[in-house]
Structure formats: C-alpha cells, structure tokens
Write an enzyme that holds these catalytic residues in place. Sequence first.
Site, PDB file in Angstrom:
ATOM      1  N   LYS A  65     -38.639 -27.741  35.224  1.00 39.79           N
ATOM      2  CA  LYS A  65     -37.502 -28.104  36.063  1.00 39.79           C
ATOM      3  C   LYS A  65     -37.221 -27.032  37.123  1.00 39.79           C
ATOM      4  O   LYS A  65     -36.801 -27.347  38.242  1.00 39.79           O
ATOM      5  CB  LYS A  65     -36.263 -28.333  35.191  1.00 39.79           C
ATOM      6  N   TYR A 123     -39.553 -26.775  28.671  1.00 36.48           N
ATOM      7  CA  TYR A 123     -38.833 -27.697  29.558  1.00 36.48           C
ATOM      8  C   TYR A 123     -38.314 -27.009  30.821  1.00 36.48           C
ATOM      9  O   TYR A 123     -38.527 -27.503  31.938  1.00 36.48           O
ATOM     10  CB  TYR A 123     -37.675 -28.319  28.778  1.00 36.48           C
ATOM     11  N   GLY A 164     -38.718 -43.420  37.236  1.00 37.14           N
ATOM     12  CA  GLY A 164     -37.950 -43.255  36.009  1.00 37.14           C
ATOM     13  C   GLY A 164     -36.716 -44.134  36.025  1.00 37.14           C
ATOM     14  O   GLY A 164     -35.683 -43.795  35.443  1.00 37.14           O
ATOM     15  N   SER A 208     -33.435 -32.537  38.728  1.00 40.16           N
ATOM     16  CA  SER A 208     -33.790 -31.415  37.864  1.00 40.16           C
ATOM     17  C   SER A 208     -32.863 -31.430  36.649  1.00 40.16           C
ATOM     18  O   SER A 208     -32.676 -32.457  36.016  1.00 40.16           O
ATOM     19  CB  SER A 208     -33.685 -30.102  38.638  1.00 40.16           C
ATOM     20  N   SER A 242     -36.118 -47.128  34.762  1.00 42.68           N
ATOM     21  CA  SER A 242     -35.920 -48.154  33.734  1.00 42.68           C
ATOM     22  C   SER A 242     -34.818 -47.814  32.742  1.00 42.68           C
ATOM     23  O   SER A 242     -34.403 -48.670  31.963  1.00 42.68           O
ATOM     24  CB  SER A 242     -37.232 -48.384  32.969  1.00 42.68           C
ATOM     25  N   ARG A 270     -43.024 -46.595  33.447  1.00 45.16           N
ATOM     26  CA  ARG A 270     -44.232 -46.962  32.697  1.00 45.16           C
ATOM     27  C   ARG A 270     -44.045 -48.239  31.873  1.00 45.16           C
ATOM     28  O   ARG A 270     -44.947 -49.069  31.802  1.00 45.16           O
ATOM     29  CB  ARG A 270     -44.643 -45.813  31.781  1.00 45.16           C
ATOM     30  N   ASP A 271     -42.892 -48.383  31.231  1.00 46.35           N
ATOM     31  CA  ASP A 271     -42.671 -49.471  30.283  1.00 46.35           C
ATOM     32  C   ASP A 271     -42.234 -50.747  31.010  1.00 46.35           C
ATOM     33  O   ASP A 271     -41.124 -50.820  31.557  1.00 46.35           O
ATOM     34  CB  ASP A 271     -41.597 -49.041  29.274  1.00 46.35           C
TER      35      ASP A 271
END
Length: 359
Positions: free
Chosen positions: A217, A213, A66, A199, A68, A91-92
């Site tokens: 977490k 959500y 994560g 978290s 990016s 991912r991107d």
Amino acid sequence: MSSEEGLSSTITDWLFFNSWWLLLPFIMLLVVAAFIVAFILLLYMISPLISPKPLKLNGAHVVVTGGSSGIGKSIAMECYRQGAFITLVARDESKLVQAKKEVEKCAINDKQVVLCISVDVSKDYGQVESVMKQCQEKLGPVDMLVNCAGMSISGKFEEVEVERFKSLMEVNYLGSVYPTRAVITTMKERRMGRIMFVSSQAGQIGLFGYTAYSPSKFALRGLAESLQMEMKPYNIYVTVAYPPDTDTPGLAEENRTKPLETRLISETSGVTQPEQVAKIVVKDAVQGNFNSSVGPDGYMLSALTCGMSPVTSITEGLQQIVTMGLFRTIALFYLGSFDSIVRRCMIQREQAKAADKRE
C-alpha cells in the site's frame, strides 16, 4: 526656566523616548501579524483560482476495479447516484452480477448503464488492456479510473508465507499499475481525467502484523506522486485514498487470522462504513485532491505524512504547515500506546508459556 523645571522636562522627554523603544517590539509584532493575516486571506481568495476544475460525474464513464464488493462497490454506487456510467471490474462473475443489480438501483435516469467485466487485473497486462479497450468502445473514454482491487493479509513477519509477499504486491500494486497504464494514453490525448488509488491507513504508517500488506500500500503513494507530476500538465489529477478499517468482506476475512496486537491497535480507531468512505473519496477525486482521508485520525495521518506530496490548493499546504507540530506531538502518544500494547501482549504470552511449562 529654573534648573528643577529643566531637569523635569529632560526626564519626561527621556521617559517618552524610551517608552516608544519599549513599545516598538510590540508594534512590529502587530504589523507582522497583520501582514500574515492579510497574506493568508489573500491565499484563501486566490486558492480556488489555482485549484483544478471539478470533474462532472453526470454522463462520465467511471471504471471501478474491485467493484464487486466493499469499498469498490460503494464507490460505484456513489458515482452512479451522480449520473455516471459505470464499468465494474472484478474476478468473481457471480459477485459482479449481484453488484450490478445493487448499483443499478441507484440510477437517476434511464440512460445510465452498468457494464461488468470479469478479469484479474494483477496477472496479465495484455488482458487488462484488452478489457479496457472493450469497455471504452461500449461506454466511451474513461473519465475516472478507481483502482480498488486489493487484498489484505496480517500476521507476524516470520509466520507469513514468502509467496504471500509476492501475491500482495501483485494484487495491491500491479493490480493498480496495469489498469492505469491501459487508460492513461487516452486520458492524455483528451487532456482530462481522474485516477484514484485506494490505499489504506496502513499505507501511511507501518503497524504490527502488516509487514506484507503495508509495503504494497505504501508503494501506491510512490506511484501516485510520480504519476501526478507527469500527468498534471495534461489536466489529469491523481488521488490517493487512505480509508481506515472499513466494514467489508475483506476486513471480515482478515480478522480471522489477525494477531492480537494488530487487533488491539486497530480497535483504537474503530470501523467505518463503506458508504461513508465512498462519499468522501469520490468527492476528493472529483475535486482533484491528491490526498483523501476519512475522519479525524485520517486527517491527522495525512498531514503528518504529507512530506513532498503535491497539494491541489494553497490552503491545503498552509493547513499542513500549521498543524504539523501539534499532530506530531499527538502521534508520539499514539506510537507510545502501540508499543505498550505490543510489549504487554509479549509479556502475557511469555507468562502463559512459563505457566504451561510449570504444569
């Protein structure tokens, strides 16, 4: 000696004897207090001796999932400023390339490298394992893994699509399990390492609108506690970070559909900048602290919810013991205000419906 003098002497002796009995509880209290103070001072003195040795980031290989954007990117930048080699996982691809440029600006020497890998860490464990091997072949064994890949959805329980519950568990929980599983064997062989799970304060307290959500977490803490007990003999330390609402693209996306109640409750703690969060959580991970909190609210929540979670110093445990009662009292006022917000919003909504019917 006259009888009056004898009587006076007897009374004096009796008063002297009984005055000591009256003072005895106070003397004992002072002795106990002195022992407690001496014990606490001793614990403060020996605490550094039993705390884990800090990890040196200069030259270390840090993997950030994560990475990016948001907190993940800020963590990568903070580690890079301390001399680490960074692997960004997300991912991107286009966002990864941009993030790499921003991280590289934080270099402190010309030997540092930023590696980018595009993969969805929540889908295929085999693929995650493969890319972790790939980055270790290029930059060496992973010294610190930061599991920051995640997403947030807010909404009333009955209005959240069922598939969303599944997707959040995949991204927020399995998206941390898979990378950790892929690097843990090497860490155990080397008998060193740090693992961070990012978290949320919503992973410490369940709030209105976070029925999908919060559980994803909360699950990270159960994983972290179990993993820490397994890994501690191998000099591997786990950190769970509980950042508050942070000014990130993820928060902006979440706010688009956030229920009024959730927004009003969230506003009671304000918004933190990702750079501030990164400095704190990186410091805690390097030191091997299990809990990492941001700000006074975060510190209070961590103390209140510590339960059976591990501590990395005796002083931390003492602080939790001493502050628990006070923080619980304060928390009751917070919970009362949150319930008041929910009731007020419900009343306003019902009044609006009634007004619409009359029209």
